[in-house]
Design a protein around this motif. Structure first.
Motif, mmCIF file in Angstrom:
data_model
loop_
_atom_site.group_PDB
_atom_site.id
_atom_site.type_symbol
_atom_site.label_atom_id
_atom_site.label_comp_id
_atom_site.label_asym_id
_atom_site.label_seq_id
_atom_site.Cartn_x
_atom_site.Cartn_y
_atom_site.Cartn_z
ATOM 1 N N LYS A 132 -13.182 22.912 -12.001
ATOM 2 C CA LYS A 132 -11.909 23.551 -11.656
ATOM 3 C C LYS A 132 -10.762 23.012 -12.507
ATOM 4 C CE LYS A 132 -13.154 25.113 -7.092
ATOM 5 N NZ LYS A 132 -12.916 25.062 -5.664
ATOM 6 N N LYS A 144 -11.240 21.896 -15.671
ATOM 7 C CA LYS A 144 -11.492 22.419 -17.023
ATOM 8 C C LYS A 144 -11.235 23.913 -17.144
ATOM 9 C CE LYS A 144 -14.596 18.755 -18.342
ATOM 10 N NZ LYS A 144 -15.940 18.327 -18.708
ATOM 11 N N ASN A 145 -11.500 24.682 -16.073
ATOM 12 C CA ASN A 145 -11.310 26.131 -16.174
ATOM 13 C C ASN A 145 -9.897 26.572 -15.802
ATOM 14 O OD1 ASN A 145 -11.095 26.499 -13.362
ATOM 15 N ND2 ASN A 145 -13.175 27.259 -13.134
ATOM 16 N N GLY A 146 -9.037 25.604 -15.456
ATOM 17 C CA GLY A 146 -7.642 25.938 -15.205
ATOM 18 C C GLY A 146 -7.298 26.266 -13.767
ATOM 19 N N THR A 147 -8.267 26.188 -12.866
ATOM 20 C CA THR A 147 -7.944 26.367 -11.446
ATOM 21 C C THR A 147 -6.911 25.321 -11.035
ATOM 22 O OG1 THR A 147 -10.141 27.261 -10.973
ATOM 23 C CG2 THR A 147 -8.887 26.424 -9.101
ATOM 24 N N TYR A 148 -7.121 24.098 -11.525
ATOM 25 C CA TYR A 148 -6.151 23.015 -11.368
ATOM 26 C C TYR A 148 -5.692 22.639 -12.777
ATOM 27 C CZ TYR A 148 -8.321 22.516 -6.727
ATOM 28 O OH TYR A 148 -8.815 22.752 -5.471
ATOM 29 N N PRO A 149 -4.635 23.272 -13.283
ATOM 30 C CA PRO A 149 -4.194 23.007 -14.656
ATOM 31 C C PRO A 149 -3.530 21.634 -14.800
ATOM 32 C CG PRO A 149 -2.733 24.584 -13.595
ATOM 33 C CD PRO A 149 -3.850 24.308 -12.630
ATOM 34 N N SER A 155 -0.812 19.829 -12.409
ATOM 35 C CA SER A 155 -0.791 20.423 -11.075
ATOM 36 C C SER A 155 -1.249 19.417 -10.030
ATOM 37 C CB SER A 155 -1.663 21.675 -11.015
ATOM 38 O OG SER A 155 -3.028 21.335 -11.154
ATOM 39 N N GLU A 159 -2.255 15.072 -17.547
ATOM 40 C CA GLU A 159 -1.791 15.956 -18.626
ATOM 41 C C GLU A 159 -2.352 15.525 -19.961
ATOM 42 O OE1 GLU A 159 2.103 17.566 -18.482
ATOM 43 O OE2 GLU A 159 2.418 16.807 -16.450
ATOM 44 N N GLN A 184 -8.567 15.713 -19.587
ATOM 45 C CA GLN A 184 -9.174 16.496 -18.525
ATOM 46 C C GLN A 184 -10.651 16.199 -18.430
ATOM 47 O OE1 GLN A 184 -8.181 20.653 -18.439
ATOM 48 N NE2 GLN A 184 -6.328 20.301 -19.596
#
Length: 69
Positions: free
Chosen positions: A11, A13-18, A21, A65, A68
């Motif tokens: 999540k 890595k796929n941007g669910t949790y950018p 966040s 930031e 990841q």
């Protein structure tokens, strides 16, 4: 716990949790994954050690930031 760690990393890595966040609360994650809050705490601690998450006292846990997973 390995499945939990893998899912949280996915999540991130796929941007669910950018980057930058905030993660849901431990209670929310425990409910979502149907595990104890202590299991969530251990998983979060491991991801913090890996540099994927950072803790901000009084604010919560955030996606790093700079790295990841």
């Amino acid at each position: 716990m390995d499945e939990l760690l893998a899912d949280l990393l996915m999540k991130i890595k796929n941007g669910t949790y950018p980057p930058g966040s905030q993660l849901p609360s431990g209670r929310e994650l425990a409910d979502a994954y149907d595990v104890s809050q202590s299991t969530i705490s251990r998983a979060v601690a491991r991801l913090r050690e890996q540099g994927a998450l950072v803790g901000r006292p009084g604010r919560g846990v955030f996606v790093s930031e700079s790295k990841q997973g």
